[in-house]
Scaffold this motif. Structure first.
Motif, PDB file in Angstrom:
ATOM      1  N   ASP A  70      -3.258   1.072  -3.041  1.00 46.48           N
ATOM      2  CA  ASP A  70      -2.077   1.883  -2.746  1.00 46.48           C
ATOM      3  C   ASP A  70      -1.171   1.263  -3.781  1.00 46.48           C
ATOM      4  O   ASP A  70      -0.709  -0.039  -3.494  1.00 46.48           O
ATOM      5  CB  ASP A  70      -1.593   1.643  -1.389  1.00 46.48           C
ATOM      6  N   PHE A  71      -0.713   1.967  -4.705  1.00 43.43           N
ATOM      7  CA  PHE A  71       0.273   1.346  -5.767  1.00 43.43           C
ATOM      8  C   PHE A  71       1.505   1.085  -5.196  1.00 43.43           C
ATOM      9  O   PHE A  71       2.224   0.294  -5.976  1.00 43.43           O
ATOM     10  CB  PHE A  71       0.211   2.332  -7.000  1.00 43.43           C
ATOM     11  N   TYR A  72       1.886   1.825  -4.138  1.00 46.58           N
ATOM     12  CA  TYR A  72       3.186   1.629  -3.563  1.00 46.58           C
ATOM     13  C   TYR A  72       3.248   0.226  -2.917  1.00 46.58           C
ATOM     14  O   TYR A  72       4.567  -0.429  -2.842  1.00 46.58           O
ATOM     15  CB  TYR A  72       3.545   2.708  -2.729  1.00 46.58           C
ATOM     16  N   THR A  73       2.205  -0.146  -2.133  1.00 45.16           N
ATOM     17  CA  THR A  73       2.372  -1.290  -1.370  1.00 45.16           C
ATOM     18  C   THR A  73       1.312  -2.402  -2.191  1.00 45.16           C
ATOM     19  O   THR A  73       1.476  -3.765  -1.545  1.00 45.16           O
ATOM     20  CB  THR A  73       1.677  -1.106   0.060  1.00 45.16           C
ATOM     21  N   ASP A  74       0.867  -2.084  -3.150  1.00 43.14           N
ATOM     22  CA  ASP A  74       0.143  -3.138  -3.773  1.00 43.14           C
ATOM     23  C   ASP A  74      -1.263  -3.889  -3.131  1.00 43.14           C
ATOM     24  O   ASP A  74      -1.363  -4.950  -3.094  1.00 43.14           O
ATOM     25  CB  ASP A  74       0.767  -4.382  -4.582  1.00 43.14           C
ATOM     26  N   LYS A  75      -1.587  -2.762  -2.058  1.00 42.74           N
ATOM     27  CA  LYS A  75      -2.728  -3.285  -1.206  1.00 42.74           C
ATOM     28  C   LYS A  75      -3.848  -2.229  -1.253  1.00 42.74           C
ATOM     29  O   LYS A  75      -3.728  -1.091  -1.461  1.00 42.74           O
ATOM     30  CB  LYS A  75      -2.337  -3.574   0.283  1.00 42.74           C
ATOM     31  N   MET A  76      -5.021  -2.947  -0.968  1.00 42.83           N
ATOM     32  CA  MET A  76      -6.080  -1.980  -0.680  1.00 42.83           C
ATOM     33  C   MET A  76      -6.200  -1.461   0.709  1.00 42.83           C
ATOM     34  O   MET A  76      -5.512  -2.043   1.455  1.00 42.83           O
ATOM     35  CB  MET A  76      -7.681  -2.711  -0.691  1.00 42.83           C
ATOM     36  N   VAL A  77      -6.264  -0.293   0.741  1.00 42.97           N
ATOM     37  CA  VAL A  77      -6.392   0.420   2.104  1.00 42.97           C
ATOM     38  C   VAL A  77      -7.509   1.562   2.289  1.00 42.97           C
ATOM     39  O   VAL A  77      -7.952   1.883   1.285  1.00 42.97           O
ATOM     40  CB  VAL A  77      -4.836   1.617   1.914  1.00 42.97           C
ATOM     41  N   VAL A 114      -4.553   2.636   7.035  1.00 45.10           N
ATOM     42  CA  VAL A 114      -5.309   3.739   6.685  1.00 45.10           C
ATOM     43  C   VAL A 114      -4.607   4.891   6.283  1.00 45.10           C
ATOM     44  O   VAL A 114      -3.511   5.410   6.968  1.00 45.10           O
ATOM     45  CB  VAL A 114      -6.388   4.266   7.906  1.00 45.10           C
ATOM     46  N   GLN A 115      -4.697   5.857   5.390  1.00 44.58           N
ATOM     47  CA  GLN A 115      -4.296   6.827   4.620  1.00 44.58           C
ATOM     48  C   GLN A 115      -4.964   8.176   4.700  1.00 44.58           C
ATOM     49  O   GLN A 115      -6.502   8.039   4.320  1.00 44.58           O
ATOM     50  CB  GLN A 115      -3.465   6.557   3.193  1.00 44.58           C
ATOM     51  N   LEU A 116      -4.354   9.160   4.802  1.00 41.32           N
ATOM     52  CA  LEU A 116      -5.195  10.525   4.608  1.00 41.32           C
ATOM     53  C   LEU A 116      -4.315  11.471   4.119  1.00 41.32           C
ATOM     54  O   LEU A 116      -3.119  11.257   4.080  1.00 41.32           O
ATOM     55  CB  LEU A 116      -5.762  11.132   6.032  1.00 41.32           C
ATOM     56  N   ASN A 117      -4.698  12.642   3.658  1.00 44.07           N
ATOM     57  CA  ASN A 117      -3.749  13.814   3.195  1.00 44.07           C
ATOM     58  C   ASN A 117      -4.301  15.032   3.927  1.00 44.07           C
ATOM     59  O   ASN A 117      -5.503  15.196   4.036  1.00 44.07           O
ATOM     60  CB  ASN A 117      -4.204  14.055   1.691  1.00 44.07           C
TER      61      ASN A 117
END
Length: 144
Positions: A70-77, A114-117
């Motif tokens: 995640d480039f917005y948070t600089d973390k792996m999600v 955790v993300q989803l679209n």
């Protein structure tokens, strides 16, 4: 019912339904093509896979899971890329069980997010809301 990582044979069965999944999940916002369907399915390169719901040897549904930066948070999600339950098995809580197991797995692996679209109008959004997912961004479009 058992929820577990998909076997090679199950992955092949899942991939045969990629066009149907693409059409249903995008709510007709995307014209389904084999190339787009291949792009949306997990690469199975080790960073992504499928969890399946199976009962008496019958595949009932699946969820694609993986990770991304995640480039917005600089973390792996963790990411949930695809959720599908065969029409005859719907309205039995299978999608929720697949999501909950995916979330448990992500938490066990140490992911904080955790993300989803989800496309506008997709009935799965109600499930995601119930599970505590929150809107982060909105893609807007105007037809010309």
């Amino acid at each position: 019912m058992e929820i577990r990582k998909a076997t090679f044979k199950e992955v092949q069965q899942i991939r045969k339904h990629a066009l149907i999944v693409l059409k249903e999940s995008t709510m007709d916002h995307v014209h389904p093509t084999a190339e787009k369907a291949r792009y949306m399915t997990p690469s199975l390169d080790g960073s992504s896979s499928y969890l399946v719901a199976v009962e008496d040897g019958e595949l009932l549904g699946w969820i694609g899971v993986g990770t991304t930066f995640d480039f917005y948070t600089d973390k792996m999600v963790g990411i949930m890329t695809e959720l599908y339950v065969y029409p005859h098995a719907r309205r039995k809580g299978i999608a929720e069980q697949l999501c909950r197991q995916a979330l448990v797995n992500f938490q066990r692996e140490g992911y904080e997010n955790v993300q989803l679209n989800v496309f506008s109008g997709n009935p799965a959004k109600a499930l995601y809301d119930q599970l505590g997912f929150q809107d982060v961004a909105t893609l807007m479009e105007k037809k010309l």
